[in-house]
Design a protein around this motif. Sequence first.
Motif, PDB file in Angstrom:
ATOM      1  N   GLU A  85      -2.706  49.727  -3.848  1.00  0.00           N
ATOM      2  CA  GLU A  85      -3.370  49.828  -4.916  1.00  0.00           C
ATOM      3  C   GLU A  85      -4.922  49.686  -4.713  1.00  0.00           C
ATOM      4  O   GLU A  85      -5.344  48.654  -4.501  1.00  0.00           O
ATOM      5  CB  GLU A  85      -2.916  48.768  -6.044  1.00  0.00           C
ATOM      6  CG  GLU A  85      -3.528  49.011  -7.151  1.00  0.00           C
ATOM      7  CD  GLU A  85      -2.706  47.985  -8.284  1.00  0.00           C
ATOM      8  OE1 GLU A  85      -3.782  47.217  -9.109  1.00  0.00           O
ATOM      9  OE2 GLU A  85      -1.817  47.752  -8.254  1.00  0.00           O
ATOM     10  N   ALA A  86      -5.503  50.784  -4.402  1.00  0.00           N
ATOM     11  CA  ALA A  86      -6.990  50.801  -4.032  1.00  0.00           C
ATOM     12  C   ALA A  86      -7.646  52.109  -4.240  1.00  0.00           C
ATOM     13  O   ALA A  86      -7.071  52.940  -4.206  1.00  0.00           O
ATOM     14  CB  ALA A  86      -6.911  50.241  -2.619  1.00  0.00           C
ATOM     15  N   GLU A  87      -8.812  51.873  -4.177  1.00  0.00           N
ATOM     16  CA  GLU A  87      -9.653  53.093  -4.101  1.00  0.00           C
ATOM     17  C   GLU A  87     -10.062  53.573  -2.580  1.00  0.00           C
ATOM     18  O   GLU A  87     -10.718  54.422  -2.131  1.00  0.00           O
ATOM     19  CB  GLU A  87     -11.070  53.036  -4.858  1.00  0.00           C
ATOM     20  CG  GLU A  87     -10.753  52.982  -6.318  1.00  0.00           C
ATOM     21  CD  GLU A  87     -12.031  52.722  -7.214  1.00  0.00           C
ATOM     22  OE1 GLU A  87     -13.160  52.706  -6.567  1.00  0.00           O
ATOM     23  OE2 GLU A  87     -11.855  52.473  -8.349  1.00  0.00           O
ATOM     24  N   GLU A  88      -9.010  52.845  -1.523  1.00  0.00           N
ATOM     25  CA  GLU A  88      -9.218  53.167  -0.224  1.00  0.00           C
ATOM     26  C   GLU A  88      -8.175  54.096  -0.152  1.00  0.00           C
ATOM     27  O   GLU A  88      -7.278  54.436  -0.695  1.00  0.00           O
ATOM     28  CB  GLU A  88      -8.648  52.076   0.460  1.00  0.00           C
ATOM     29  CG  GLU A  88      -9.890  50.860   0.315  1.00  0.00           C
ATOM     30  CD  GLU A  88     -11.069  50.911   1.128  1.00  0.00           C
ATOM     31  OE1 GLU A  88     -11.202  51.820   1.958  1.00  0.00           O
ATOM     32  OE2 GLU A  88     -12.006  50.441   0.518  1.00  0.00           O
ATOM     33  N   ARG A  89      -8.406  55.035   1.325  1.00  0.00           N
ATOM     34  CA  ARG A  89      -7.525  56.026   1.613  1.00  0.00           C
ATOM     35  C   ARG A  89      -6.274  55.365   2.530  1.00  0.00           C
ATOM     36  O   ARG A  89      -6.425  54.364   3.102  1.00  0.00           O
ATOM     37  CB  ARG A  89      -8.391  56.647   2.705  1.00  0.00           C
ATOM     38  CG  ARG A  89      -7.714  58.039   3.127  1.00  0.00           C
ATOM     39  CD  ARG A  89      -8.810  58.793   3.825  1.00  0.00           C
ATOM     40  NE  ARG A  89      -8.340  60.012   4.729  1.00  0.00           N
ATOM     41  CZ  ARG A  89      -8.576  61.169   4.471  1.00  0.00           C
ATOM     42  NH1 ARG A  89      -9.290  61.456   3.237  1.00  0.00           N
ATOM     43  NH2 ARG A  89      -8.093  62.107   5.001  1.00  0.00           N
TER      44      ARG A  89
END
Length: 155
Positions: A85-89
């Motif tokens: 759950e993240a705006e990371e890849r």
Amino acid sequence: QLNAGLKLLEEELKGDAIKGPLEIESNGTRIVLEDLEDMRTPIRVNATGGSVTMKGLQTEARIDGRDTRIDVALEKAVPVSIYNEAEERTEVTLPETGFKLDALTTDGRLEVPETLAEVKSLDNEHRATAVVGSGGPTITLRTSRGDLVVRTVKD
């Protein structure tokens, strides 16, 4: 307490040739686990912030991330669950054959090789499922708010 193959450096946990068992809880840490060929017991990682990198994974694993960059390369087909759950890849490299893929991203982008599976979209969800080779263990990938990139060793 650290496993014999683990070294804790400033904000970085590195490990190689780990034999197990392994359970990691981290906050803002860069985790790098390599040469996991001899690992035979399940791996469990719960990470908040930072990153998780695993190379040569050949054993059952569950990785839960929040605001975490995740990069996992499977050496062979094993049951794996990755939730981020993240705006990371999140990037996952799959073995050549012998697994079932179940990938879903919500509010993010899903990239899967066309030769592996078709991405189906409905509103803000993107899903790809496939049985590769004769099937086998399920590889479950879930992301929310971040991109999910799936590759095979061939790609």
